[in-house]
Design a protein around this motif. Structure first.
Motif, PDB file in Angstrom:
ATOM      1  N   ARG A 166      11.817  10.448 -15.456  1.00  0.00           N
ATOM      2  CA  ARG A 166      10.731   9.477 -15.258  1.00  0.00           C
ATOM      3  C   ARG A 166      11.194   8.532 -14.160  1.00  0.00           C
ATOM      4  N   VAL A 167      10.436   8.445 -13.062  1.00  0.00           N
ATOM      5  CA  VAL A 167      10.887   7.737 -11.868  1.00  0.00           C
ATOM      6  C   VAL A 167      10.153   6.410 -11.703  1.00  0.00           C
ATOM      7  N   ILE A 168      10.937   5.342 -11.588  1.00  0.00           N
ATOM      8  CA  ILE A 168      10.408   4.016 -11.274  1.00  0.00           C
ATOM      9  C   ILE A 168      10.831   3.691  -9.847  1.00  0.00           C
ATOM     10  N   ALA A 169       9.860   3.583  -8.945  1.00  0.00           N
ATOM     11  CA  ALA A 169      10.130   3.325  -7.535  1.00  0.00           C
ATOM     12  C   ALA A 169      10.055   1.831  -7.258  1.00  0.00           C
ATOM     13  N   CYS A 170      11.035   1.318  -6.523  1.00  0.00           N
ATOM     14  CA  CYS A 170      11.098  -0.100  -6.181  1.00  0.00           C
ATOM     15  C   CYS A 170      11.110  -0.250  -4.661  1.00  0.00           C
ATOM     16  N   ALA A 171      10.247  -1.102  -4.142  1.00  0.00           N
ATOM     17  CA  ALA A 171      10.173  -1.330  -2.704  1.00  0.00           C
ATOM     18  C   ALA A 171       9.645  -2.731  -2.442  1.00  0.00           C
ATOM     19  N   SER A 172       9.547  -3.087  -1.157  1.00  0.00           N
ATOM     20  CA  SER A 172       9.273  -4.471  -0.791  1.00  0.00           C
ATOM     21  C   SER A 172       7.820  -4.773  -0.486  1.00  0.00           C
ATOM     22  N   SER A 173       6.930  -3.782  -0.569  1.00  0.00           N
ATOM     23  CA  SER A 173       5.519  -4.047  -0.293  1.00  0.00           C
ATOM     24  C   SER A 173       4.636  -3.113  -1.106  1.00  0.00           C
ATOM     25  N   ASP A 174       3.416  -3.566  -1.353  1.00  0.00           N
ATOM     26  CA  ASP A 174       2.464  -2.733  -2.093  1.00  0.00           C
ATOM     27  C   ASP A 174       2.097  -1.481  -1.309  1.00  0.00           C
ATOM     28  N   GLU A 175       2.085  -1.585   0.029  1.00  0.00           N
ATOM     29  CA  GLU A 175       1.786  -0.410   0.854  1.00  0.00           C
ATOM     30  C   GLU A 175       2.838   0.673   0.650  1.00  0.00           C
ATOM     31  N   LYS A 176       4.117   0.270   0.677  1.00  0.00           N
ATOM     32  CA  LYS A 176       5.193   1.236   0.452  1.00  0.00           C
ATOM     33  C   LYS A 176       5.113   1.834  -0.953  1.00  0.00           C
ATOM     34  N   LEU A 177       4.772   1.000  -1.923  1.00  0.00           N
ATOM     35  CA  LEU A 177       4.712   1.484  -3.298  1.00  0.00           C
ATOM     36  C   LEU A 177       3.535   2.437  -3.503  1.00  0.00           C
ATOM     37  N   GLY A 178       2.445   2.221  -2.775  1.00  0.00           N
ATOM     38  CA  GLY A 178       1.343   3.175  -2.826  1.00  0.00           C
ATOM     39  C   GLY A 178       1.777   4.540  -2.329  1.00  0.00           C
ATOM     40  N   PHE A 179       2.582   4.551  -1.263  1.00  0.00           N
ATOM     41  CA  PHE A 179       3.139   5.794  -0.740  1.00  0.00           C
ATOM     42  C   PHE A 179       4.035   6.451  -1.786  1.00  0.00           C
ATOM     43  N   CYS A 180       4.839   5.655  -2.483  1.00  0.00           N
ATOM     44  CA  CYS A 180       5.733   6.198  -3.516  1.00  0.00           C
ATOM     45  C   CYS A 180       4.939   6.857  -4.641  1.00  0.00           C
ATOM     46  N   ARG A 181       3.839   6.258  -5.024  1.00  0.00           N
ATOM     47  CA  ARG A 181       2.994   6.864  -6.063  1.00  0.00           C
ATOM     48  C   ARG A 181       2.412   8.190  -5.575  1.00  0.00           C
ATOM     49  N   GLU A 182       2.030   8.231  -4.295  1.00  0.00           N
ATOM     50  CA  GLU A 182       1.457   9.461  -3.747  1.00  0.00           C
ATOM     51  C   GLU A 182       2.438  10.629  -3.821  1.00  0.00           C
ATOM     52  N   ILE A 183       3.726  10.346  -3.709  1.00  0.00           N
ATOM     53  CA  ILE A 183       4.702  11.439  -3.709  1.00  0.00           C
ATOM     54  C   ILE A 183       5.322  11.655  -5.085  1.00  0.00           C
ATOM     55  N   GLY A 184       4.809  10.955  -6.117  1.00  0.00           N
ATOM     56  CA  GLY A 184       5.206  11.324  -7.468  1.00  0.00           C
ATOM     57  C   GLY A 184       5.802  10.267  -8.361  1.00  0.00           C
ATOM     58  N   ALA A 185       6.027   9.040  -7.865  1.00  0.00           N
ATOM     59  CA  ALA A 185       6.616   8.003  -8.714  1.00  0.00           C
ATOM     60  C   ALA A 185       5.702   7.717  -9.908  1.00  0.00           C
ATOM     61  N   ASP A 186       6.310   7.562 -11.086  1.00  0.00           N
ATOM     62  CA  ASP A 186       5.540   7.289 -12.303  1.00  0.00           C
ATOM     63  C   ASP A 186       5.163   5.821 -12.420  1.00  0.00           C
ATOM     64  N   GLU A 187       6.081   4.929 -12.048  1.00  0.00           N
ATOM     65  CA  GLU A 187       5.862   3.489 -12.096  1.00  0.00           C
ATOM     66  C   GLU A 187       6.414   2.884 -10.817  1.00  0.00           C
ATOM     67  N   VAL A 188       5.942   1.679 -10.475  1.00  0.00           N
ATOM     68  CA  VAL A 188       6.434   1.022  -9.261  1.00  0.00           C
ATOM     69  C   VAL A 188       6.712  -0.451  -9.539  1.00  0.00           C
ATOM     70  N   ILE A 189       7.644  -1.002  -8.762  1.00  0.00           N
ATOM     71  CA  ILE A 189       7.990  -2.421  -8.844  1.00  0.00           C
ATOM     72  C   ILE A 189       8.102  -2.967  -7.425  1.00  0.00           C
ATOM     73  N   ASN A 190       7.374  -4.044  -7.151  1.00  0.00           N
ATOM     74  CA  ASN A 190       7.486  -4.752  -5.874  1.00  0.00           C
ATOM     75  C   ASN A 190       8.534  -5.844  -6.055  1.00  0.00           C
ATOM     76  N   TYR A 191       9.757  -5.597  -5.556  1.00  0.00           N
ATOM     77  CA  TYR A 191      10.804  -6.575  -5.821  1.00  0.00           C
ATOM     78  C   TYR A 191      10.739  -7.780  -4.893  1.00  0.00           C
ATOM     79  N   SER A 192       9.721  -7.845  -4.044  1.00  0.00           N
ATOM     80  CA  SER A 192       9.475  -9.064  -3.274  1.00  0.00           C
ATOM     81  C   SER A 192       8.657 -10.071  -4.070  1.00  0.00           C
ATOM     82  N   THR A 193       7.878  -9.583  -5.029  1.00  0.00           N
ATOM     83  CA  THR A 193       6.988 -10.467  -5.780  1.00  0.00           C
ATOM     84  C   THR A 193       7.231 -10.442  -7.283  1.00  0.00           C
ATOM     85  N   GLU A 194       8.034  -9.488  -7.775  1.00  0.00           N
ATOM     86  CA  GLU A 194       8.275  -9.358  -9.207  1.00  0.00           C
ATOM     87  C   GLU A 194       9.766  -9.508  -9.504  1.00  0.00           C
TER      88      GLU A 194
END
Length: 326
Positions: A166-194
Motif C-alpha cells: 500500500r503506497v502513500i506518496a508524499c510531495a510538495s504540491s497538489d499537482e505532483k500528488l495528482g500525478f502520483c495518484r495517476e500512476i498508482g499511489a493509494d494515498e497522498v500527503i502534501n508535506y508543504s501544507t500537512e
C-alpha cells in the motif's frame, strides 16, 4: 561526435557541447550510437565535484543510455551490429557515441522506445534493489515514498504497487500528488501544507509506515522516521533537498527500526550476478506488461541546462531524458 563536456567542477551552466573523438575500441567493447540518455541527480553532483566519485577532468557525464550497436570488439559475443541495447557506461553517456564493455549491455525489450529505455537502468535498479535486497518489502505492507513525483520516486510507487504494498506518496504540491495518484499511489500527503508525521500515523491507523523511501533528506527525514512502525525500515536513497539530516539515535532504538543505506552502484559492483538477476526480473516485468517505464521530460542535448534544472529544482515529474536525435 558531439558530446557534453565537463572541463572543471562547477555549475552545469559551465558545461560545453564540443566535438570529440571516440577512443579506439577495445576487444571487449562495442561502439554504441546513442539515441537517448537518462539524466540523474548524481550527474549534477558529479559535475559539481560533490559526488562520491570524482572523475579525472575533462570528462563526459552521463551514466545510462540506449542506442544501436555500430561496431563490435573482437571478443564480444552475444551481440550484433544493429542491435538495440540499453547501456550502463557509468560515464560518457551524454554524447552521440560511446564505447561500452559488452557486460554492461542489455537487449532492449521491444515494448520500449529509446527514450523509455534510456531512463530505465539507474532509477528502477535503485528502487528494486532497495525493496528486494535491503527492505525485503512484503505484500500488504505500507510503503511511504518521499519526493514521490521525482525520477526515483515514480519508480518506487510503480514497483511498490507491483510488489503488493500500500503506497502513500508524499510531495510538495497538489499537482505532483495528482500525478502520483495517476500512476498508482493509494494515498497522498502534501508535506508543504500537512504535518507529515501526523498524516502518516492517521493513514496507517496509528501503526506507522513499514517502509519509508527517502531520496530527499533535509527537514522531513526526522518527521518521517517518527512515523515509522515497530520494526520498520528507513531507506536512505539520497539528499535532493541538499541538506544531509542528522537523526536522533534514540528513535531507531525506541522503534526497533532499521536505517538502510541504498548505494545501488556499490552493490552492483560487488554482486554483478545479483544485479543482472534484478535486471532480468525488471525486464520480465516490462515484457509481461506489468511495468511501463515513465519518461515525462525529454530535452535535446542543446537544452542540457533545462534538463538538469528540472532535476535540481525538483520540478520533474518522472524521469528526465536527453535526446541525441534531432
Amino acid at each position: 561526435m558531439r558530446a557534453l563536456v565537463c572541463k572543471s567542477f562547477g555549475p552545469v551552466e559551465e558545461l560545453t557541447i564540443a566535438e570529440r573523438e571516440t577512443a579506439p575500441l577495445k576487444p571487449n567493447e562495442v561502439k554504441l550510437d546513442i539515441r537517448a540518455a537518462g539524466v540523474n541527480f548524481p550527474d549534477a553532483l558529479m559535475v559539481a565535484g560533490k559526488y562520491q566519485v570524482q572523475p579525472d577532468l575533462p570528462f563526459i557525464p552521463g551514466g545510462e543510455c540506449a542506442g544501436i550497436i555500430s561496431e563490435l570488439g573482437s571478443e564480444v559475443r552475444g551481440f550484433n551490429i544493429g542491435d538495440r541495447v540499453i547501456a550502463m557506461p557509468g560515464l560518457a553517456a551524454f554524447a552521440e557515441q560511446v564505447n561500452v564493455d559488452h557486460k554492461l549491455l542489455m537487449p532492449m525489450p521491444e515494448q520500449l522506445d529509446f527514450v523509455q529505455a534510456a531512463g530505465f537502468c539507474i532509477t528502477y535498479a535503485t528502487s528494486y534493489y532497495a525493496f528486494k535486497q535491503r527492505a525485503q518489502l512484503k505484500e500488504g505492507e505500507t510503503l511511504v515514498v518521499l519526493g514521490a513525483a521525482g525520477g526515483v520516486g515514480v519508480t518506487a510507487i510503480q514497483l511498490g504497487k507491483i510488489m503488493g504494498a500500500r503506497v502513500i506518496a508524499c510531495a510538495s504540491s497538489d499537482e505532483k500528488l495528482g500525478f502520483c495518484r495517476e500512476i498508482g499511489a493509494d494515498e497522498v500527503i502534501n508535506y508543504s501544507t500537512e504535518n507529515l508525521k501526523d498524516r502518516i500515523r492517521e493513514l496507517t491507523d496509528g501503526k506507522g509506515a513499514d517502509v519509508i523511501y527517502d531520496p530527499v533528506g533535509g527537514d522531513f527525514t526526522e518527521a518521517a522516521y517518527r512515523s515509522i512502525a515497530w520494526g520498520g525500515r528507513y531507506l536512505v536513497i539520497g539528499f535532493a533537498a541538499g541538506d544531509i539530516p542528522k537523526l536522533p539515535l534514540n528513535l531507531p532504538l525506541l522503534k526497533a527500526g532499521d536505517i538502510l543505506g541504498i548505494f545501488w552502484g556499490g552493490w552492483a559492483a560487488r554482486d554483478p550476478k545479483g544485479n543482472m538477476q534484478n535486471f532480468s526480473e525488471l525486464l520480465q516485468l516490462v515484457a509481461d506488461g506489468k511495468l511501463n517505464p515513465l519518461t515525462t521530460e525529454v530535452f535535446p542535448l542543446e537544452e542540457f541546462t533545462q534538463a538538469f534544472a528540472a532535476i535540481t529544482e525538483r520540478r520533474a515529474r518522472g524521469k528526465v531524458i536527453l535526446s541525441m536525435e534531432n
